[in-house]
Design a protein around this motif. Structure first.
Motif, PDB file in Angstrom:
ATOM      1  N   GLN A 240      -0.381  -2.523  -4.491  1.00  0.00           N
ATOM      2  CA  GLN A 240      -1.444  -1.337  -3.752  1.00  0.00           C
ATOM      3  C   GLN A 240      -2.198  -2.043  -2.724  1.00  0.00           C
ATOM      4  O   GLN A 240      -2.764  -1.251  -1.903  1.00  0.00           O
ATOM      5  CB  GLN A 240      -2.041  -0.743  -4.947  1.00  0.00           C
ATOM      6  CG  GLN A 240      -2.856   0.519  -4.441  1.00  0.00           C
ATOM      7  CD  GLN A 240      -2.233   1.435  -3.722  1.00  0.00           C
ATOM      8  OE1 GLN A 240      -1.421   2.278  -4.290  1.00  0.00           O
ATOM      9  NE2 GLN A 240      -2.424   1.555  -2.480  1.00  0.00           N
TER      10      GLN A 240
ATOM     11  N   CYS B  53       0.951  -0.998  -0.063  1.00  0.00           N
ATOM     12  CA  CYS B  53      -0.073  -0.248  -0.048  1.00  0.00           C
ATOM     13  C   CYS B  53       0.949   1.017  -0.036  1.00  0.00           C
ATOM     14  O   CYS B  53       1.386   1.384  -1.061  1.00  0.00           O
ATOM     15  CB  CYS B  53      -0.841   0.057   1.101  1.00  0.00           C
ATOM     16  SG  CYS B  53      -2.305   1.232   1.043  1.00  0.00           S
TER      17      CYS B  53
ATOM     18  N   HIS C 270      -8.399  -4.342  -0.712  1.00  0.00           N
ATOM     19  CA  HIS C 270      -7.759  -2.993  -0.867  1.00  0.00           C
ATOM     20  C   HIS C 270      -8.141  -2.018   0.340  1.00  0.00           C
ATOM     21  O   HIS C 270      -9.609  -2.555   0.837  1.00  0.00           O
ATOM     22  CB  HIS C 270      -7.976  -2.213  -2.030  1.00  0.00           C
ATOM     23  CG  HIS C 270      -7.371  -3.004  -3.428  1.00  0.00           C
ATOM     24  ND1 HIS C 270      -7.879  -4.112  -3.893  1.00  0.00           N
ATOM     25  CD2 HIS C 270      -6.406  -2.455  -4.182  1.00  0.00           C
ATOM     26  CE1 HIS C 270      -7.224  -4.359  -4.890  1.00  0.00           C
ATOM     27  NE2 HIS C 270      -6.241  -3.238  -5.139  1.00  0.00           N
TER      28      HIS C 270
ATOM     29  N   GLN D  21       3.757   3.026  -2.646  1.00  0.00           N
ATOM     30  CA  GLN D  21       3.677   4.437  -3.195  1.00  0.00           C
ATOM     31  C   GLN D  21       5.245   4.968  -2.822  1.00  0.00           C
ATOM     32  O   GLN D  21       5.733   5.859  -3.758  1.00  0.00           O
ATOM     33  CB  GLN D  21       2.522   5.124  -2.251  1.00  0.00           C
ATOM     34  CG  GLN D  21       1.290   4.616  -2.740  1.00  0.00           C
ATOM     35  CD  GLN D  21       0.026   5.340  -1.946  1.00  0.00           C
ATOM     36  OE1 GLN D  21       0.466   6.247  -1.184  1.00  0.00           O
ATOM     37  NE2 GLN D  21      -1.127   4.894  -2.208  1.00  0.00           N
TER      38      GLN D  21
ATOM     39  N   GLU E  17      -3.436   6.782  -4.826  1.00  0.00           N
ATOM     40  CA  GLU E  17      -2.971   5.721  -5.818  1.00  0.00           C
ATOM     41  C   GLU E  17      -2.006   6.480  -6.703  1.00  0.00           C
ATOM     42  O   GLU E  17      -1.787   7.564  -6.809  1.00  0.00           O
ATOM     43  CB  GLU E  17      -4.388   5.461  -6.827  1.00  0.00           C
ATOM     44  CG  GLU E  17      -3.977   4.675  -7.984  1.00  0.00           C
ATOM     45  CD  GLU E  17      -4.377   3.101  -7.414  1.00  0.00           C
ATOM     46  OE1 GLU E  17      -3.675   2.285  -7.657  1.00  0.00           O
ATOM     47  OE2 GLU E  17      -5.389   2.972  -6.434  1.00  0.00           O
TER      48      GLU E  17
ATOM     49  N   GLU F  69      -1.605  -1.615  -9.662  1.00  0.00           N
ATOM     50  CA  GLU F  69      -1.760  -2.363  -8.507  1.00  0.00           C
ATOM     51  C   GLU F  69      -0.352  -2.982  -8.261  1.00  0.00           C
ATOM     52  O   GLU F  69      -0.172  -3.343  -7.025  1.00  0.00           O
ATOM     53  CB  GLU F  69      -2.552  -3.615  -9.156  1.00  0.00           C
ATOM     54  CG  GLU F  69      -3.972  -3.119  -9.394  1.00  0.00           C
ATOM     55  CD  GLU F  69      -4.842  -2.983  -7.974  1.00  0.00           C
ATOM     56  OE1 GLU F  69      -4.217  -3.089  -7.068  1.00  0.00           O
ATOM     57  OE2 GLU F  69      -5.991  -2.736  -8.282  1.00  0.00           O
TER      58      GLU F  69
END
Length: 544
Positions: free
Chosen positions: A514, A382, A468, A386, A473, A500
């Protein structure tokens, strides 16, 4: 007919009601019964989605997008039965639904009261979606005597009358403390707890007594006498070396047999516990060990990353190795590069988990860079994915100002708020100034994997479904630039709009996702990404 087991707790909190419920369900399942577990939470939040992890531990997310109590993670890990929206309810949700009905006029002018309106809603929740089940286990959060839980206790009292004595069982978990100065176990707290419970109209059928020392037969007899419970229904529950040894320990103490007898069911043959024996054998007889550095924000509370820590253990079970987790506060890496190297160099792999907010973000990015440059296996989940994309943008793609709009305005929004996406219910839209609760991209979504990617070989599939929980995102408009910097987008949403999974083909093991794969991992079915990650850490351990 479906039978109900109601699980309450007394004396103090944190005795392990959720673990006991999960273990009992696993034992019944091992006897061939179909089970489901539910959690009643008395707090006034609608769900734990807006609560700090330091307040309530992790938020567990179901396939259908419910943000729930972390105990539902135990339920899934021990039974393999996927939890759903109807398996967790709070006082806040109950009262919200009642007020909505009252405003609509559904009560036809009646005075809305705790009895019968609140208790009826609780009973309706307990009885919903129970087709094809032999047992439903209902755990009541908190401790007997809490003012918040009184409507739930009353609803359970009514349910016993509604369903009949032969179709309900009350299991009460209490503490039998050891007083070191006296050298004795004390039964009085259990007696008081049962007295409080019976004052609410509930007589427990089975007592589970948490204790640090073996419960002598004399004390067991005393508890049975004063608490009006059969002596063989007083079950000692000592500390276990692993939570996965608890089902075996409860079976040895006779918990499942006591519960079945309370339903007037002959226990018959012993349950098939071979898979639990295998799990314990793998954990107690490892053939190696690895150290995983988890660089996070909430490392001061283990329950904040409960599913994650268990998924790492599952990866160790899959590889028959012991997994040592080093919890590292990301903030300590933000100013001191020497500290970062000193803490991360002993680690055989690095994991950056999910989280929210800017605090510690630069430390996480520095950890990603360390893993990339030193060729140490890296797993980003997640926010960890990023941060991997921002690190790659800054240091390999030449986008020096790369950041995320979650931390404030930026000229290079490599990560931004997701404002719309497709779900099973159709197009979902969100606004930056909207409500916080229940507005993230929640639940199971499919992803398409590149056929020749590392993740496709791990999953042995080109289509996956994962859970999720995120509001931001990776910006797909930066995809080409990031891929030129060596970060491959190997997993995308089926419509190709939402990244993803990313990976680095030039790295021994570098994957960012993600979603939250830890939510679907089980001791008897370790998640393939965690199994592969621990395998990579094991290879790394042999290089140093």
């Amino acid at each position: 007919m479906t039978r109900f087991i109601f699980i309450t707790g007394g004396v103090v909190s944190s005795l392990g009601k959720g673990l006991m419920a999960a273990s009992l369900a696993a034992l019944l399942q091992a006897r061939g019964y179909r089970v489901r577990i539910r959690k009643f939470d008395p707090y006034l939040n609608v769900d734990p989605g807006t609560m700090s992890p330091y307040q309530h531990g992790e938020v567990y997310v179901t396939d259908d997008g419910a943000e729930t109590d972390l105990d539902l993670g135990h339920y899934e890990r021990f039974t393999g039965v996927s939890a759903r929206q109807s398996d967790n309810v709070t006082s806040g949700r109950i009262y919200r639904d009642i007020i909505t009905k009252e405003r609509r006029g559904d009560y036809l002018g009646a005075t809305v009261q705790v009895i019968p309106h609140v208790t009826n809603e609780i009973k309706a929740f307990a009885l919903a979606d129970i087709e094809d089940l032999d047992f439903v286990l209902c755990e009541i959060g908190g401790t007997v005597g809490d003012i918040e839980s009184l409507p739930f206790m009353e609803a359970l009292r009514q349910l016993r009358n509604d369903l009949g004595r032969d179709n309900t069982c009350f299991v009460h978990l209490t503490l039998v403390p050891y007083i070191a100065a006296a050298g004795e176990l004390k039964t009085k707290p259990t007696q008081h707890s049962v007295r409080d419970l019976t004052s609410l109209g509930i007589q427990p059928d089975v007592l589970v007594c948490r204790c640090e020392h073996p419960l002598p037969e004399a004390e067991r007899t005393k508890i049975a006498l004063f608490c009006n419970v059969a002596e063989d229904a007083v079950i000692p529950a000592l500390d276990a070396k692993s939570i996965y040894a608890v089902p075996l320990q409860y079976h040895a103490a006779g918990l499942d047999e006591a519960v079945l007898r309370s339903f007037r069911i002959d226990p018959g043959a012993s349950p098939d516990l071979r898979r639990w024996d295998d799990i314990i054998d793998r954990m107690t007889n490892p053939e190696g060990e690895v150290t995983i550095g988890v660089v996070g924000k909430y490392v001061g509370l283990a329950d904040a990353y409960k599913s994650l820590s268990e998924a790492l253990v599952h990866g160790g079970i899959a590889n028959r190795v012991k997994v040592n987790i080093r919890w590292l506060d990301a903030e300590m890496f933000e100013q001191d590069s020497d500290e970062l190297a000193a803490k991360l160099e002993p680690c055989h792999a690095i994991l950056v988990p999910g989280g929210f907010g800017e605090r510690g973000s630069e430390g996480k990015i520095a950890s990603v860079r360390f893993a990339r440059e030193r060729k140490v296996p890296y797993f980003g989940i997640c926010l960890g994915m990023q941060m991997a994309c921002i690190e790659g943008a800054r240091n390999t793609a030449g986008i020096e100002g790369a950041s995320t709009t979650e931390f404030g305005p930026t000229d290079e929004p490599v990560v931004g708020m997701i404002t719309e996406w497709m779900s099973a219910e159709g197009l979902q839209t969100r606004a930056a100034g909207g409500d916080m609760g229940g507005t993230m991209r929640l639940g199971a979504y499919e992803a398409s994997l590149a056929g020749n990617s590392h993740v496709a070989s791990i999953y042995e599939s080109e289509t996956i479904s994962e859970r999720h929980r995120h509001r931001y995102e990776v910006n797909v408009h930066y995809k080409d630039a990031l891929e030129k910097g060596g970060l491959r987008f190997s997993g995308m949403s089926p419509d190709g709009t939402l990244p993803e999974i990313v990976e680095r083909p030039d790295h021994p093991w570098f994957i960012g996702v993600q979603f939250h794969p830890e939510l679907k991992s089980k001791p008897f079915e370790p998640h393939p990404l965690f199994a592969s990650f621990i395998e990579a850490a094991l290879r790394q351990s042999r290089l140093v």
